[in-house]
Scaffold this motif. Sequence first.
Motif, PDB file in Angstrom:
ATOM      1  N   PRO A  13      -3.352   7.847   0.413  1.00 19.54           N
ATOM      2  CA  PRO A  13      -3.327   7.111   1.694  1.00 19.54           C
ATOM      3  C   PRO A  13      -4.675   7.118   2.414  1.00 19.54           C
ATOM      4  N   LEU A  16      -7.034   4.724   0.638  1.00 17.00           N
ATOM      5  CA  LEU A  16      -6.699   3.334   0.985  1.00 17.00           C
ATOM      6  C   LEU A  16      -7.191   2.988   2.384  1.00 17.00           C
ATOM      7  N   ALA A  20      -9.957   0.215   3.232  1.00 19.14           N
ATOM      8  CA  ALA A  20      -9.576  -0.892   4.120  1.00 19.14           C
ATOM      9  C   ALA A  20     -10.484  -0.944   5.339  1.00 19.14           C
ATOM     10  N   VAL A  34      -5.812  -7.755  -0.529  1.00 21.87           N
ATOM     11  CA  VAL A  34      -5.194  -6.506  -0.976  1.00 21.87           C
ATOM     12  C   VAL A  34      -5.863  -6.034  -2.268  1.00 21.87           C
ATOM     13  N   ILE A  37      -9.008  -4.171  -1.608  1.00 19.52           N
ATOM     14  CA  ILE A  37      -8.742  -2.846  -1.043  1.00 19.52           C
ATOM     15  C   ILE A  37      -8.374  -1.861  -2.145  1.00 19.52           C
ATOM     16  N   VAL A  38      -7.439  -2.265  -3.018  1.00 19.44           N
ATOM     17  CA  VAL A  38      -7.000  -1.324  -4.056  1.00 19.44           C
ATOM     18  C   VAL A  38      -8.128  -1.040  -5.052  1.00 19.44           C
ATOM     19  N   LYS A  45      -1.973  -1.750  -6.837  1.00 23.16           N
ATOM     20  CA  LYS A  45      -1.240  -2.363  -5.725  1.00 23.16           C
ATOM     21  C   LYS A  45       0.059  -1.596  -5.470  1.00 23.16           C
ATOM     22  N   LEU A  48      -0.584   1.181  -3.141  1.00 19.36           N
ATOM     23  CA  LEU A  48      -0.726   0.725  -1.750  1.00 19.36           C
ATOM     24  C   LEU A  48       0.646   0.483  -1.134  1.00 19.36           C
ATOM     25  N   TYR A  49       1.502  -0.240  -1.869  1.00 19.85           N
ATOM     26  CA  TYR A  49       2.808  -0.579  -1.304  1.00 19.85           C
ATOM     27  C   TYR A  49       3.745   0.621  -1.240  1.00 19.85           C
ATOM     28  N   TYR A  51       2.700   3.547  -0.034  1.00 18.24           N
ATOM     29  CA  TYR A  51       2.339   4.215   1.220  1.00 18.24           C
ATOM     30  C   TYR A  51       2.304   3.279   2.422  1.00 18.24           C
ATOM     31  N   LYS A  55      -0.721  -5.214   4.026  1.00 20.07           N
ATOM     32  CA  LYS A  55      -2.086  -5.141   4.549  1.00 20.07           C
ATOM     33  C   LYS A  55      -2.035  -4.981   6.068  1.00 20.07           C
ATOM     34  N   LEU A  58      -1.725  -1.459   7.064  1.00 14.20           N
ATOM     35  CA  LEU A  58      -3.025  -0.778   7.010  1.00 14.20           C
ATOM     36  C   LEU A  58      -3.812  -1.032   8.289  1.00 14.20           C
TER      37      LEU A  58
END
Length: 197
Positions: A13, A16, A20, A34, A37-38, A45, A48-49, A51, A55, A58
Amino acid sequence: MAKATGGSGTPVPQRLLAAATRLFAEQGYDRTSVQEIVEAAGVTKGALYHYFGSKEDLLQEVYARVLRLQQERLDAFADADAPVEQRLREAAADVVVTTIENLDDASIFFRSMHHLSPEKNKQVRVERRRYHERFRALVEEGQRSGVFSTATPADLIVDYHFGSVHHLSTWYRPDGPLTQQEVADHLADLLLRALRP
């Protein structure tokens, strides 16, 4: 819940959020994908999804983490056993320092807040209001006790100080003539001069 580190030692987290924040600051929230970012965080991805739901989540967390820190610190100043003038001055200087230390986060948020859904925008406003009300309570405490002037309403005093804080990202530079602590001290002194009886 345990936070995976993905082999880097830094929890996913935080990676990320760091990626971001950097990308939103450099490119703008709306121009950052996205995928970018990843890739910058070195995760998938799916991570990311896991946590963050989106977007937009974030973006909300970029600002919320700074606000949580500032609220915790303000509560400690407000609850301290010290004269109200000292507590207010410390709180006023602290919000300047913590904003400068997180300048990208603050500038991203003020530039991109309109991208939040109405519900998320409302959540953030509630948290900001809670912070401002606690800060205002210190001004009002000093006004009631006669330490501060009542000539200017507490709301206006608080708006005056936070207007300065919210504009730091437009002019403060780490390599400029003033350190973050010097800026904080000057702005805190201006606030207290405005309240002097």
